[in-house]
Structures are given as structure tokens and as C-alpha cells.
Design a protein around this motif. Structure first.
Motif, PDB file in Angstrom:
ATOM      1  N   ASP A   1      -3.733  11.495   4.050  1.00 54.65           N
ATOM      2  CA  ASP A   1      -4.361  10.427   3.552  1.00 54.65           C
ATOM      3  C   ASP A   1      -5.831  10.692   3.615  1.00 54.65           C
ATOM      4  O   ASP A   1      -6.745   9.968   3.006  1.00 54.65           O
ATOM      5  CB  ASP A   1      -3.879   9.070   4.036  1.00 54.65           C
ATOM      6  CG  ASP A   1      -4.254   7.793   3.333  1.00 54.65           C
ATOM      7  OD1 ASP A   1      -4.490   6.970   3.931  1.00 54.65           O
ATOM      8  OD2 ASP A   1      -4.345   8.021   2.082  1.00 54.65           O
TER       9      ASP A   1
ATOM     10  N   HIS B   1      -6.247  -0.753   6.466  1.00 56.75           N
ATOM     11  CA  HIS B   1      -6.074  -0.136   7.527  1.00 56.75           C
ATOM     12  C   HIS B   1      -6.642  -0.803   8.713  1.00 56.75           C
ATOM     13  O   HIS B   1      -6.053  -1.290   9.625  1.00 56.75           O
ATOM     14  CB  HIS B   1      -7.053   1.460   7.504  1.00 56.75           C
ATOM     15  CG  HIS B   1      -6.166   2.099   6.548  1.00 56.75           C
ATOM     16  ND1 HIS B   1      -4.752   2.417   6.252  1.00 56.75           N
ATOM     17  CD2 HIS B   1      -6.627   3.057   5.364  1.00 56.75           C
ATOM     18  CE1 HIS B   1      -4.597   3.294   5.437  1.00 56.75           C
ATOM     19  NE2 HIS B   1      -5.663   3.686   4.803  1.00 56.75           N
TER      20      HIS B   1
ATOM     21  N   LYS C   1     -10.434  -0.031  -5.547  1.00 61.27           N
ATOM     22  CA  LYS C   1     -10.392   0.670  -4.218  1.00 61.27           C
ATOM     23  C   LYS C   1     -11.745   1.215  -3.703  1.00 61.27           C
ATOM     24  O   LYS C   1     -12.239   1.984  -4.494  1.00 61.27           O
ATOM     25  CB  LYS C   1      -9.210   1.587  -3.838  1.00 61.27           C
ATOM     26  CG  LYS C   1      -9.194   2.438  -2.909  1.00 61.27           C
ATOM     27  CD  LYS C   1      -8.319   1.823  -1.780  1.00 61.27           C
ATOM     28  CE  LYS C   1      -7.911   2.835  -0.535  1.00 61.27           C
ATOM     29  NZ  LYS C   1      -6.705   3.687  -0.956  1.00 61.27           N
TER      30      LYS C   1
ATOM     31  N   ASP D   1       1.893   2.866   3.271  1.00 59.92           N
ATOM     32  CA  ASP D   1       0.924   4.170   3.033  1.00 59.92           C
ATOM     33  C   ASP D   1       1.803   5.420   2.667  1.00 59.92           C
ATOM     34  O   ASP D   1       1.206   6.161   2.806  1.00 59.92           O
ATOM     35  CB  ASP D   1      -0.073   4.306   4.137  1.00 59.92           C
ATOM     36  CG  ASP D   1      -1.367   4.979   3.510  1.00 59.92           C
ATOM     37  OD1 ASP D   1      -1.336   5.238   2.279  1.00 59.92           O
ATOM     38  OD2 ASP D   1      -2.073   5.387   4.293  1.00 59.92           O
TER      39      ASP D   1
ATOM     40  N   HIS E   1       1.601   4.861  -2.283  1.00 61.86           N
ATOM     41  CA  HIS E   1       1.272   5.875  -3.368  1.00 61.86           C
ATOM     42  C   HIS E   1       2.294   6.193  -3.752  1.00 61.86           C
ATOM     43  O   HIS E   1       2.973   7.438  -3.495  1.00 61.86           O
ATOM     44  CB  HIS E   1       0.517   6.963  -2.750  1.00 61.86           C
ATOM     45  CG  HIS E   1      -0.872   6.610  -1.799  1.00 61.86           C
ATOM     46  ND1 HIS E   1      -2.073   6.549  -2.565  1.00 61.86           N
ATOM     47  CD2 HIS E   1      -1.161   6.178  -0.454  1.00 61.86           C
ATOM     48  CE1 HIS E   1      -2.951   5.831  -1.514  1.00 61.86           C
ATOM     49  NE2 HIS E   1      -2.329   5.833  -0.344  1.00 61.86           N
TER      50      HIS E   1
ATOM     51  N   HIS F   1       0.841  -1.198   0.146  1.00 59.03           N
ATOM     52  CA  HIS F   1       0.308   0.045   0.103  1.00 59.03           C
ATOM     53  C   HIS F   1       0.799   1.339   0.034  1.00 59.03           C
ATOM     54  O   HIS F   1       1.387   1.774   1.077  1.00 59.03           O
ATOM     55  CB  HIS F   1      -0.908  -0.118   1.331  1.00 59.03           C
ATOM     56  CG  HIS F   1      -1.971   0.811   1.429  1.00 59.03           C
ATOM     57  ND1 HIS F   1      -3.264   0.736   0.831  1.00 59.03           N
ATOM     58  CD2 HIS F   1      -1.891   2.297   1.550  1.00 59.03           C
ATOM     59  CE1 HIS F   1      -3.850   1.686   0.901  1.00 59.03           C
ATOM     60  NE2 HIS F   1      -3.278   2.797   1.287  1.00 59.03           N
TER      61      HIS F   1
END
Ligand SMILES: [Zn+2]
Length: 476
Positions: free
Chosen positions: A106, A311, A223, A374, A79, A77
Motif C-alpha cells: 500500500d 490511517h 483521496k 485496507d 481496494h 477502506h
């Protein structure tokens, strides 16, 4: 990146690493001292003597001298375009944690004070992806999931999640310029924001999923942002926030029942069309609704799509049991647990915070747990992620230390390979699997997780090619 001649009839290995520890992370936790690589795949793992016959005139031999080889890291995960555009800043690093918590963008990148998008042109999108690629290669990362790119973000505040970012990926892949394997989750809606059932289903039906080389660039699925995060009182929960509210779903709908129905329909539709679903869900009620929808979807058509919760801050032991039965994964960021627990405690109470992110319970339940950064919420350093996960899980008896380290390493290798539906060919070091590997300065099994962040990454190999090599101090 070095390129070798793969058409060569020479039967010898292109690369041999010997004289160290090879942690294969296969089912039996086999260990060797050497590994040989040919044609982008693992040829052999064993003792130095076992690989001797694979060494030919053109073989590059790396003397490990006690260093360790582990499977390439999969940050499941991350970006990357956003990371490349922001680095060396991160969302936490920029604002500094510890003062009640940073504004976690986020949760809402549209809420950033920066007015101009981080990237606007095609060249900037390419540069951001390549810049992240260079950074993560230096960290031993050989695969990642770019979680959320799509047309709903075409006018987005950062410019980092638009459909054009996907086009930049396609172009870079066709130029063989990517140095890590990329899985993409499509996004129909706004990052950390609302989405509609109609936008979701019509987007999904029109989605172009085929890529030229899916082992390098693959549209894995979709997603869904089901809710926000607890510290901002957006997680939908059975607990209460200080103002008496209980959060809600982000999915559009006239009332909560309709929002929940729409989430349910989205998950069923994606499953029907054969797409993996990664659901951003932090509140216990959101997670329960997601798990119930996945159960119904699989009852309708049982497929190995590896749907997962992203998460999962307030996931309950009961939900974990159900997730294990359904083969669902959990994608969790240990660094977010460590950095935001106090903040969570301040809005939902200490006992809720102490029970959040139950990593140990997930392992006991048999849920496949993928650990991730993340990034750029956090820096993409999995060594810190392992130290944070260990700290969050608490002390382990001396006799179980090695098992703890192996389990945490699996969270960055074999578990995310399963998330990618790719465990037959990546994630562990076994003959015929992809030669994606990472060389560490020291054997992690001789270290505590807290010591791991100090251990240098010496070499990163993707598909048999060296994409990063640490220079000796004298040459730096
Ligand atoms: Zn994220």
C-alpha cells in the motif's frame, strides 16, 4: 441473487427473521428478537409477536434459533478491484509478517516485484470486482469505499486503480450486478505517490460525479496521499528516524513550505467544490497540517462533507480534539496497528509505537472512528479487525465488555455510514432504513472480541436481497 417482485401490492414483508437477537445499533441500542423487511427497507424491528402480522403467504421466514442480526458491515477502506485480483493472497499474507514487517505495498504498489499488471482487460477488471464482491458478501459486508481510482493510475503497475476500473463499476452497477454499495474516492496522482496541485485541481474540476443510483455507486470525494508510512521513514513527524530525518509530504512543491501550502490549497479547493476529502496521513505533522487546512476550509464554507484522516498512525490527542470539533472522521485499520507496531517501534522507538493509533483517546475526544481492512493489505475480515482493535486497546473492566463490543461494531456500521454521509438511511437497523444486514451464528454480546473470528457469518442481505447464505455443513 434472489429478486423479488417489488411492484407487488402485497403488504406483507418479503423477508422476516425471528427467534434470535437483533442488535439495531440505533442511538438507544435497542434490541429485538425479530426483523421484517419489505421493498429493500426495514419494515419493523421488535419481538416475534411484533412482526407476526407482516408475515404473508410469500414471506420468506428465517428462524434464527438464537442467532444474531447486526447491520450490514461497511468496510470503509477496501481496494476491491485490487483485492479481487490478488485474492487469496494479501500483502501481509503473501510475505508473512513478523520478520521486521512485510513490504507493505500500500506504501508503494509500484515497488512490487511482479512486473505484469494484475489486470489489463475490461473483462479482468469486471471479474476482479465481482470476485471481491463474492468474497465480501460471504463476510457480511454490504458497503465499502474504494479509496483511490483515477487517471493518474492509468499506466499503474497493478492496473487496479485506473479510470477504467471506475468504468467497470459503472457498467456493473447498470447491470445491477453489484452485491455491495460502493463509495469511490477519486485519485488525481499516483497511489501512495506524488501528486501536483495543478493535476489535482484540474482533475477535480473535470470530475464526472453523477452516477445513476448513488445509493449503490457514488463518487464520494477525493483521496489525497499526503505522506507515506512511518516504518519506511516517509511519515512527516516531529519525531526522528534513526538517520536523523523526519519524513516529508508527498505533494509536489519546491520546498516543504510549498508542499504544505499545496496540500492546504488542495483541501480548500475540494471543499469549495463540494467534495469529501480522505487524506492518507500517518505522521503527526502531516495530520496537523491536514486538520489546519480542514479548519480553514470549513471557516470559508461550512459544509457537512465529512472530511477524514486515513490511517492516522501518529495522530496526537490535541489533533483528535480538533478533529472532533471540526466533525472530521478517522479511518483506521486495527490490524495494521497490531501487525506493524513492533516495526514502528524499531524506527521511532517503543514509546512512540505505544502511543500510536490511540483508539481510546479518539473515542474519548468524540471523533467518529471508522474501522477498516485496507484489503488486500489485510484480509477483509472485520471479525479479525474487531479482535485486533480490542487487543490494541487493551483490557477492559468486566462491566464494560458489552460497551466495548458495541463500540467496535459501530466502527464497522454507524461510523462509516456517517463517513458516507448516509446515516439517515443506512448503518443501523431502524424502520425505513436500508435492509442491509448480516446474520451471525452467535450473539456477539455473549462473546469476547477475541472469540469473534470463530463465529460464522450465516446470511448477508443487501437492499432486502439475500446475497450470501452459508450452506449447512451437510450440503457443503
Ligand atoms: Zn489503502
Amino acid at each position: 441473487m434472489q429478486r423479488s417482485n417489488r411492484d407487488s401490492p402485497d403488504p406483507s414483508a418479503e423477508l422476516v427473521l425471528r427467534g434470535g437477537t437483533v442488535l439495531t445499533l440505533d442511538e438507544e441500542d435497542t434490541r429485538g428478537t425479530a426483523i421484517a423487511v419489505r421493498h429493500g427497507r426495514i419494515l419493523r424491528v421488535g419481538s416475534d409477536a411484533d412482526v407476526q402480522s407482516a408475515i404473508g403467504r410469500r414471506t420468506r421466514v428465517v428462524e434464527l434459533g438464537g442467532r444474531a442480526v447486526i447491520p450490514g458491515i461497511n468496510d470503509s477502506h477496501l481496494h476491491a478491484a485490487w483485492l479481487g485480483a490478488m485474492w487469496p493472497n494479501t500483502v501481509f499474507g503473501e510475505t508473512g509478517a513478523g520478520d521486521g514487517g512485510p513490504a507493505r505495498s500500500d506504501a508503494d504498489p509500484h515497488d512490487t516485484s511482479a512486473s505484469a499488471p494484475l489486470v489489463t482487460t475490461h473483462q479482468e477488471r469486471r471479474d476482479a470486482i465481482l470476485r471481491a464482491g463474492e468474497l465480501i458478501a460471504s463476510l457480511g459486508i454490504t458497503s465499502y469505499t474504494e479509496p483511490g481510482i483515477g487517471p493518474g493510475e492509468d499506466g499503474g503497475a497493478t492496473g487496479c486503480f485506473s479510470q477504467s476500473v471506475f468504468e467497470a463499476y459503472v457498467e456493473l452497477e447498470s447491470e445491477r450486478a453489484l452485491t455491495a454499495r460502493v463509495n469511490v474516492l477519486a485519485l488525481f496522482g499516483v497511489l501512495d505517490g506524488p501528486s501536483t496541485l495543478h493535476g489535482f485541481t484540474s482533475g477535480l474540476r473535470a470530475l464526472e460525479r453523477d452516477t445513476t443510483r448513488p445509493t449503490w455507486l457514488r463518487v464520494a470525494g477525493v483521496k489525497i496521499f499526503a505522506d507515506g508510512i512511518p516504518p519506511l521513514r516517509q511519515a512527516w513527524t516531529t519525531h526522528s528516524y534513526p538517520d536523523g530525518s523526519t519524513g516529508d509530504l508527498l505533494i509536489a512543491g519546491l520546498d516543504r513550505q510549498e508542499r504544505e501550502d499545496n496540500l492546504h490549497r488542495m483541501i480548500l479547493e475540494a471543499n469549495r467544490l463540494g467534495y469529501q476529502v480522505g487524506v492518507h496521513a500517518t505522521g503527526d505533522r502531516t495530520i496537523d497540517a491536514t486538520v489546519a487546512a480542514v479548519a480553514d476550509a470549513l471557516a470559508e464554507s461550512r459544509r457537512e462533507l465529512r472530511h477524514y484522516v486515513i490511517h492516522g498512525d501518529l495522530v496526537t490527542p490535541q489533533a483528535l480534539e480538533r478533529m472532533a470539533e471540526l466533525g472530521m472522521g478517522w479511518n483506521v485499520q486495527p490490524g495494521i496497528a497490531v501487525k506493524t507496531a513492533a516495526w514502528l517501534g524499531s524506527v521511532l522507538g517503543e514509546s512512540v509505537a505505544a502511543a500510536a493509533w490511540p483508539l481510546e483517546a479518539a473515542a474519548r475526544a468524540g471523533v467518529s472512528v471508522s474501522l477498516s481492512s485496507d484489503a488486500p493489505i489485510l484480509a477483509p475480515d472485520w471479525r479479525v479487525g474487531i479482535a485486533d482493535a480490542d487487543a490494541w486497546m487493551g483490557p477492559v473492566p468486566a462491566g464494560a465488555r458489552e460497551q466495548r463490543m458495541l463500540a467496535l461494531l459501530r466502527g464497522y456500521t454507524t461510523a462509516p455510514a456517517r463517513q458516507d454521509g448516509a446515516e439517515p438511511w443506512k448503518g443501523s437497523l431502524e424502520p425505513r432504513k436500508a435492509a442491509d444486514l448480516c446474520v451471525l451464528e452467535a450473539d456477539p454480546l455473549n462473546l469476547t472480541p477475541a472469540e469473534l473470528p470463530e463465529v460464522a457469518i450465516d446470511l448477508t442481505v443487501v437492499d432486502g436481497e439475500i446475497v450470501y447464505e452459508r450452506q449447512p455443513a451437510s450440503q457443503r
